[in-house]
Structure formats: C-alpha cells, structure tokens
Enzyme design. Structure first.
Site, PDB file in Angstrom:
ATOM      1  N   ARG A 306       0.810  -1.225   0.000  1.00 32.10           N
ATOM      2  CA  ARG A 306       0.000   0.000   0.000  1.00 32.10           C
ATOM      3  C   ARG A 306       0.845   1.278   0.000  1.00 32.10           C
ATOM      4  O   ARG A 306       0.390   2.332   0.427  1.00 32.10           O
ATOM      5  CB  ARG A 306      -0.991   0.012   1.168  1.00 32.10           C
ATOM      6  CG  ARG A 306      -2.003  -1.129   1.096  1.00 32.10           C
ATOM      7  CD  ARG A 306      -3.052  -1.018   2.184  1.00 32.10           C
ATOM      8  NE  ARG A 306      -4.050  -2.060   2.029  1.00 32.10           N
ATOM      9  CZ  ARG A 306      -3.967  -3.272   2.576  1.00 32.10           C
ATOM     10  NH1 ARG A 306      -2.911  -3.577   3.318  1.00 32.10           N
ATOM     11  NH2 ARG A 306      -4.912  -4.174   2.396  1.00 32.10           N
ATOM     12  N   LYS A 328       2.329  10.986 -11.860  1.00 28.78           N
ATOM     13  CA  LYS A 328       1.378  10.157 -12.599  1.00 28.78           C
ATOM     14  C   LYS A 328       2.050   8.827 -12.930  1.00 28.78           C
ATOM     15  O   LYS A 328       3.110   8.799 -13.558  1.00 28.78           O
ATOM     16  CB  LYS A 328       0.921  10.865 -13.869  1.00 28.78           C
ATOM     17  CG  LYS A 328      -0.013  12.037 -13.591  1.00 28.78           C
ATOM     18  CD  LYS A 328      -0.298  12.867 -14.818  1.00 28.78           C
ATOM     19  CE  LYS A 328      -1.211  12.188 -15.790  1.00 28.78           C
ATOM     20  NZ  LYS A 328      -1.633  13.110 -16.875  1.00 28.78           N
ATOM     21  N   GLU A 370       7.897  17.119 -25.888  1.00 33.58           N
ATOM     22  CA  GLU A 370       7.383  17.606 -24.615  1.00 33.58           C
ATOM     23  C   GLU A 370       7.982  18.964 -24.256  1.00 33.58           C
ATOM     24  O   GLU A 370       7.332  19.780 -23.605  1.00 33.58           O
ATOM     25  CB  GLU A 370       7.676  16.582 -23.509  1.00 33.58           C
ATOM     26  CG  GLU A 370       7.064  15.214 -23.719  1.00 33.58           C
ATOM     27  CD  GLU A 370       5.550  15.196 -23.535  1.00 33.58           C
ATOM     28  OE1 GLU A 370       4.928  14.164 -23.882  1.00 33.58           O
ATOM     29  OE2 GLU A 370       4.981  16.191 -23.066  1.00 33.58           O
ATOM     30  N   LYS A 412       6.298  22.500 -15.444  1.00 34.37           N
ATOM     31  CA  LYS A 412       5.456  21.384 -15.001  1.00 34.37           C
ATOM     32  C   LYS A 412       5.301  21.384 -13.490  1.00 34.37           C
ATOM     33  O   LYS A 412       4.211  21.119 -12.971  1.00 34.37           O
ATOM     34  CB  LYS A 412       6.033  20.044 -15.476  1.00 34.37           C
ATOM     35  CG  LYS A 412       5.115  18.881 -15.096  1.00 34.37           C
ATOM     36  CD  LYS A 412       5.344  17.627 -15.880  1.00 34.37           C
ATOM     37  CE  LYS A 412       4.251  16.614 -15.563  1.00 34.37           C
ATOM     38  NZ  LYS A 412       4.451  15.333 -16.273  1.00 34.37           N
ATOM     39  N   GLU A 422      -4.944  16.580 -11.396  1.00 34.65           N
ATOM     40  CA  GLU A 422      -5.564  16.847 -12.688  1.00 34.65           C
ATOM     41  C   GLU A 422      -7.059  17.111 -12.567  1.00 34.65           C
ATOM     42  O   GLU A 422      -7.874  16.580 -13.306  1.00 34.65           O
ATOM     43  CB  GLU A 422      -5.302  15.681 -13.662  1.00 34.65           C
ATOM     44  CG  GLU A 422      -5.430  16.092 -15.124  1.00 34.65           C
ATOM     45  CD  GLU A 422      -4.852  15.057 -16.066  1.00 34.65           C
ATOM     46  OE1 GLU A 422      -3.662  14.712 -15.904  1.00 34.65           O
ATOM     47  OE2 GLU A 422      -5.583  14.589 -16.945  1.00 34.65           O
ATOM     48  N   ARG A 426      -4.124  21.107 -14.604  1.00 38.13           N
ATOM     49  CA  ARG A 426      -3.072  20.183 -15.026  1.00 38.13           C
ATOM     50  C   ARG A 426      -3.372  19.525 -16.365  1.00 38.13           C
ATOM     51  O   ARG A 426      -2.455  19.093 -17.073  1.00 38.13           O
ATOM     52  CB  ARG A 426      -2.855  19.120 -13.943  1.00 38.13           C
ATOM     53  CG  ARG A 426      -1.685  18.189 -14.271  1.00 38.13           C
ATOM     54  CD  ARG A 426      -1.297  17.318 -13.105  1.00 38.13           C
ATOM     55  NE  ARG A 426      -0.253  16.385 -13.479  1.00 38.13           N
ATOM     56  CZ  ARG A 426       0.362  15.570 -12.651  1.00 38.13           C
ATOM     57  NH1 ARG A 426       0.056  15.592 -11.364  1.00 38.13           N
ATOM     58  NH2 ARG A 426       1.298  14.755 -13.069  1.00 38.13           N
ATOM     59  N   ASN A 430      -1.658  18.038 -21.343  1.00 36.79           N
ATOM     60  CA  ASN A 430      -1.987  17.021 -22.335  1.00 36.79           C
ATOM     61  C   ASN A 430      -2.178  17.619 -23.731  1.00 36.79           C
ATOM     62  O   ASN A 430      -2.802  16.997 -24.588  1.00 36.79           O
ATOM     63  CB  ASN A 430      -3.256  16.266 -21.920  1.00 36.79           C
ATOM     64  CG  ASN A 430      -3.011  15.348 -20.734  1.00 36.79           C
ATOM     65  OD1 ASN A 430      -2.051  14.584 -20.728  1.00 36.79           O
ATOM     66  ND2 ASN A 430      -3.848  15.446 -19.729  1.00 36.79           N
ATOM     67  N   HIS A 433      -1.969  15.417 -26.739  1.00 39.31           N
ATOM     68  CA  HIS A 433      -2.048  14.031 -26.281  1.00 39.31           C
ATOM     69  C   HIS A 433      -3.349  13.329 -26.676  1.00 39.31           C
ATOM     70  O   HIS A 433      -3.360  12.107 -26.824  1.00 39.31           O
ATOM     71  CB  HIS A 433      -1.872  13.963 -24.765  1.00 39.31           C
ATOM     72  CG  HIS A 433      -0.465  14.187 -24.308  1.00 39.31           C
ATOM     73  ND1 HIS A 433       0.234  15.345 -24.594  1.00 39.31           N
ATOM     74  CD2 HIS A 433       0.393  13.408 -23.580  1.00 39.31           C
ATOM     75  CE1 HIS A 433       1.455  15.260 -24.062  1.00 39.31           C
ATOM     76  NE2 HIS A 433       1.569  14.111 -23.451  1.00 39.31           N
ATOM     77  N   HIS A 437      -2.451   9.989 -28.216  1.00 39.08           N
ATOM     78  CA  HIS A 437      -2.830   8.704 -27.636  1.00 39.08           C
ATOM     79  C   HIS A 437      -3.652   7.876 -28.627  1.00 39.08           C
ATOM     80  O   HIS A 437      -3.538   6.640 -28.664  1.00 39.08           O
ATOM     81  CB  HIS A 437      -3.632   8.927 -26.353  1.00 39.08           C
ATOM     82  CG  HIS A 437      -2.794   9.359 -25.194  1.00 39.08           C
ATOM     83  ND1 HIS A 437      -3.332   9.765 -24.000  1.00 39.08           N
ATOM     84  CD2 HIS A 437      -1.446   9.463 -25.036  1.00 39.08           C
ATOM     85  CE1 HIS A 437      -2.370  10.093 -23.165  1.00 39.08           C
ATOM     86  NE2 HIS A 437      -1.213   9.918 -23.777  1.00 39.08           N
ATOM     87  N   HIS A 450       6.128   7.532 -28.116  1.00 42.79           N
ATOM     88  CA  HIS A 450       5.143   8.415 -27.491  1.00 42.79           C
ATOM     89  C   HIS A 450       5.357   9.866 -27.914  1.00 42.79           C
ATOM     90  O   HIS A 450       4.405  10.578 -28.277  1.00 42.79           O
ATOM     91  CB  HIS A 450       5.229   8.297 -25.963  1.00 42.79           C
ATOM     92  CG  HIS A 450       4.360   9.268 -25.229  1.00 42.79           C
ATOM     93  ND1 HIS A 450       2.986   9.233 -25.305  1.00 42.79           N
ATOM     94  CD2 HIS A 450       4.670  10.315 -24.420  1.00 42.79           C
ATOM     95  CE1 HIS A 450       2.478  10.218 -24.563  1.00 42.79           C
ATOM     96  NE2 HIS A 450       3.488  10.881 -24.018  1.00 42.79           N
TER      97      HIS A 450
END
Length: 546
Positions: A306, A328, A370, A412, A422, A426, A430, A433, A437, A450
């Site tokens: 955990r 993330k 990026e 960032k 997010e 935030r 993206n 993206h 994606h 990517h």
C-alpha cells in the site's frame, strides 16, 4: 522568511571558516529587545531603517557569511550594497513549505494575521522580483537536508566562478567517487512544492556514479532498481556500484524494453522480485530508464504494501522533462493508454544529463516534443527560444539541454503544485495528447514513440485551434515547423474517421461522453474545451496521410 537562511548560513560559514552573522540577531543585540517588540513599539518603517543601518555596517566587513532578514531587499541602498559588496545567495522556498516551517514560530510579526498564506502571497509578489534583482545565485530549498543545501551552494558558487571554493569542498572532488568516473556536477535543485509530498528535482552531470550524492537523496538500506534491457547495459552497473559504496543493499529487476511492455505482466515481474527478496515498507524503488519504466515503477511503489518510497532516475529527455515529474504512474490497457494507475509522488527526481549522450536521435526527438509542448501552452518566450536553439538541442549541446530541462521542469512543477490530481489546470499538460494517444492505440503501442505521437498530435491540435479562430495561421505554421525541425512526424496515420473518434472517446479528460481537447488561445496559453464535430473532422481530413 522561513527559507533556512540562518541555518544554511551558519553551516556554510563553518565550511568556509568564516564568521557568521544574522542581521536580525544583530539588531536585537544592538537594541536589547526582540524584533516583534520593535515592530510593536516602533512600527515596521522604523525597523526597516534599523535593518538598513545594520546591513550598511555589516557589508563593509570582510570574511563573514551574512543572513539577512527576508525584507532587507525592500531598501534600495541595501540591495545595492549587498549586490556590490558580496555574493548574494537567494534561498527560494514555496509558500506551502514556508507555512509548514513557520507555523509554530511566534517571532515573525508579519505573520501575526488571520490569513498567513494570503500575507505570504502578498510578500512574495512584492519581494520576489527584488530577490531576483539582487541575487547572484538562486537555490531551490524544497526539503533537502542542510548538508545537501550547503553543498549545492558551494558547487554553484564554484560553477559560476563567483567565489573560490577549495577543491576539497566540492562534490566533484569527493574522494568517494570512482577514479574512472567523470566528476559529478549538481547544476540545479528545483523543488516540486506539494506540502508534505514535496520533493527535489536534481539536474546535473555524472550523478549516477556519485555515491555521496545518491546517499543524500535515497533513503533506506535496501533499494530495488527497476530498469530495462536497453538501459541496463549502459548505466545499471555504475548505479549499483555507487549504491553499494553508499552502504545500500541492491536488488535489480531488468524488464523488456518498449511501450508495448507497459502492461500487467511486466508489473507482476516487479512485484515478484519485491516479494522474493522480502522487501518491506522501508525499501526504496529506483526507476532507472525512460517514461515506461518510471510509470511502472511508480505504480508498483504505490501498490506494494500500500505504498513504499520510490525515486525517479530518468535517462531519456522525454522522461527528464515530463513523465518523471508530477507523480502520474500506471500501465496501458488494450483499450486505452495509461487508464490503470495512480497519482503517487516520488521522493526525488535525479536527472543526469550525461545519460542523454547515449540517447538515439529518434528518442531525443521524442523528448523534444514535450519541451515544445511546455513553451506552446504556457511560455511563448520559451517557445521562441526553442525555435532559435533547435539545432543545438538536436546536437545534444549540454548547455542547451540543461536550459530546456530546467525550464520544462519549472513549468510542469508549477502546474502540478496548483493541480496535483488533474482536477482542472493540469490537463493543459496534455496538449497534443488526445490525438497522440489515439495514434498510439490505433497503430498499436510501440509502432510510434510516445513523443512522435505527441508531436504529430500538437500539429493537429494547432490546426484545430486555428480553425476555431484561437490562433492565427502564422502560429499554426510555426508549431508545425518547429515540430518538423525537431525530427518529428507532422502527418497523422489514416486510421479511418470512425476509428479516430472511437479512440479519442477513450480519454481520461472526457466527461459525459464528450471529447475534450487542449487547444491554444493564443500561442503560449491553453484552453480546455469541446469542439464541434465538423471542425474536428476537418482537422482529421487535413492532417492525416492521403
């Protein structure tokens, strides 16, 4: 206030064999009363005059380390004397960190208010430009220990040729380093300010083989290094040796390389190793590699028992400027990229620029996507700099790469500070993206890198922004040209319009079945919005391969 000036100053003076003086303590010694009492009886204006008098006297002395009060820069003469007579080090701390450090301190009269945070925000707006004006060196404090901060100051002073620091005091000359390893240099320490989850980003060279540096950043006796078959032959041996030299127990997990390996099977290999070696909650996971390794290691750390500590050690440009920062983590699913994961912050990010020298050109270009993104959505001046310095970046010029990484991380980190999970802001990170994606999922993970997909996605997002009247044709063309100059594709694959729409509907930003896009309005600013389907289809028809 609360940045650690007195503590760091005293330790620095000891290192340099100098006398330490705190201007506030000097004022109290001269008046015989405390600072709060001076404020209460005489008022702030009188205190500031006393402070200016003391600084005028102290800056005429030699061989001292002086810690000033946070408001000393308000006096123009004091600023001039400090800058001309000494070397000024600005210890910068986030407001949340300052609140944490000062919440029990009754000797700060300016914070005796119903809303200390608001007061600090006002002080920062007033003073930050003056700190920048007077400072020769800026050091991000974050949560590093005093010894680490002092070392950062010493290294920075020597690097900038601001002060002759004895070789024995520099990180690059520590005897614990391997004689065959190049000297390490900590260029910058940047803080991601998230309260108790805050952490530093260290940017420098030859950091992976510096046992002293690694020991200061990696806690716990047992470490598990997660890497892949491409990175392991290059850097795993040196990292293992440095960790063992620092007294760490090391377990290594080498995973298959590739975006297509970012899945449940690979994640289980990490858990298998943790359980087989009886790793407990004090074990620290180290992500040595690019974004895939960073995302999977972070997700494993969030779930094992955990939650166990982990440190990001990104070795690609893309991961150094983006995926290693912000917490993330996750894995891909056949129906969607990064749809299974968690927000889980690292203890530290160690960005060793030396590792970029072995990076293939295609991977470097993927990282530049990026970098371009950060300029496009937030900092138009940075976008201008990227355009002007693309040749140096692609040539792996260390100075250009350092600036690109630092500014990207600053951007960032500031966005993550404001919106860690997010919830709104935030999502602007993206940009490109949603289209990107879809390209990755539609072609199959691993067909395009990517960053290649994001680069093409930014061209498509710029086209859509232009169709909606958010940016002009010149801005759209600039984005396409800089993406192309970075060595990235600008023409999208033909997946079929229905397939494109289907893939874009599987996106974490979407709400109520509506596709949300990050668009530019204008260049240097971003908006999150839905768009008319006819506009979206027009962009697809314009940007896909015929």
């Amino acid at each position: 206030m609360g940045s650690g000036k007195t503590t760091v100053g005293r330790a620095l003076a000891k290192k340099l064999n100098k006398r330490f003086i705190d201007s506030d303590h000097e004022i109290e010694a001269r008046t015989g009363v405390s600072i709060p009492v001076i404020f209460e009886i005489e008022g702030e204006a009188s205190f500031r005059q006393r402070e200016a008098d003391v600084i005028r006297d102290l800056t005429s002395q030699e061989n001292i380390v002086l810690a000033t009060g946070g408001g000393a820069v308000l006096n123009a003469e004091s600023r001039k004397l400090l800058h001309e007579r000494g070397t000024v080090i600005y210890l910068r701390a986030g407001i949340h960190s300052i609140l944490q450090r000062t919440r029990h301190d009754k000797n700060r009269p300016l914070l005796r208010t119903a809303d200390p945070r608001k007061k600090l925000e006002e002080l920062e707006a007033q003073r930050a430009p003056l700190y920048q004006e007077v400072a020769h060196v800026t050091i991000e404090t974050g949560r590093p220990n005093v010894q680490f901060l002092v070392q950062s100051v010493l290294d920075k002073l020597a690097q900038e040729n601001l002060y002759h620091v004895p070789d024995a005091l520099l990180t690059a000359n520590k005897t614990a380093m391997s004689a065959t390893s190049p000297p390490s240099t900590i260029g910058t320490i940047l803080n991601v300010d998230l309260g108790e989850r805050s952490y530093p980003i260290a940017i420098g060279t030859a950091l992976l083989s510096d046992s002293d540096f690694l020991s200061s950043r990696i806690k716990g006796k047992k470490t598990v290094v997660v890497t892949n078959t491409v990175v392991a032959p290059l850097y795993l041996g040196a990292l293992e040796a440095a960790l063992r030299s620092a007294g760490k127990e090391v377990v290594s997990v080498v995973l298959p390389d590739g975006e297509e390996q970012k899945n449940w099977t690979s994640l289980m290999l990490i858990f298998d190793a943790l359980l087989a070696h009886k790793c407990d909650r004090q074990t620290t996971l180290l992500a040595l590699g690019g974004g895939v390794i960073g995302d999977m290691t972070g997700f494993a750390a969030s779930a094992y028992m955990r939650g166990v500590p982990f440190v990001q050690i990104p070795t690609t440009l893309l991961s150094q400027v983006d995926s290693s920062v912000g917490g993330k983590t996750g894995i891909n699913h056949p129906l969607g990229k990064n749809m299974i994961g968690a927000f889980y912050q690292p203890q530290a990010v160690i960005a060793d620029i030396s590792s970029l020298q072995t990076l293939p050109d295609a991977e470097l270009s993927a990282g530049l996507a990026e970098v371009i993104k950060h300029g496009a959505i937030i900092d138009a001046a940075f976008f201008d700099w990227i355009e002007a310095n693309m040749s140096a970046l692609r040539a792996k010029d260390p100075k250009a790469l350092t600036h690109a990484i630092l500014r990207s991380c600053e951007i960032k980190a500031d966005v993550v500070r404001q919106d860690e999970r997010e919830g709104g802001l935030r999502a602007i990170l993206n940009f490109g993206h949603t289209f990107g994606h879809a390209i990755e999922s539609g072609l199959g993970y691993g067909k395009w890198l990517h960053g290649e997909a994001v680069g093409c996605g930014m061209v498509m997002a710029a086209d859509l922004s232009c169709r909606l009247g958010y940016i002009d044709y010149v801005s759209k063309t600039r984005i396409k040209q800089v993406v192309e100059a970075a060595g990235l594709p600008t023409v999208a694959p033909d997946l079929g319009e229905e397939r494109w729409l289907e893939l874009m509907e599987v996106d974490k930003k979407n709400e109520g079945g509506k596709i949300k896009f990050i668009l530019l309005r204008p260049l240097g600013q971003a908006v999150i919005t839905t768009v008319p389907q006819e506009m979206l289809l027009a962009t697809l028809r314009s940007c896909i391969a015929n």
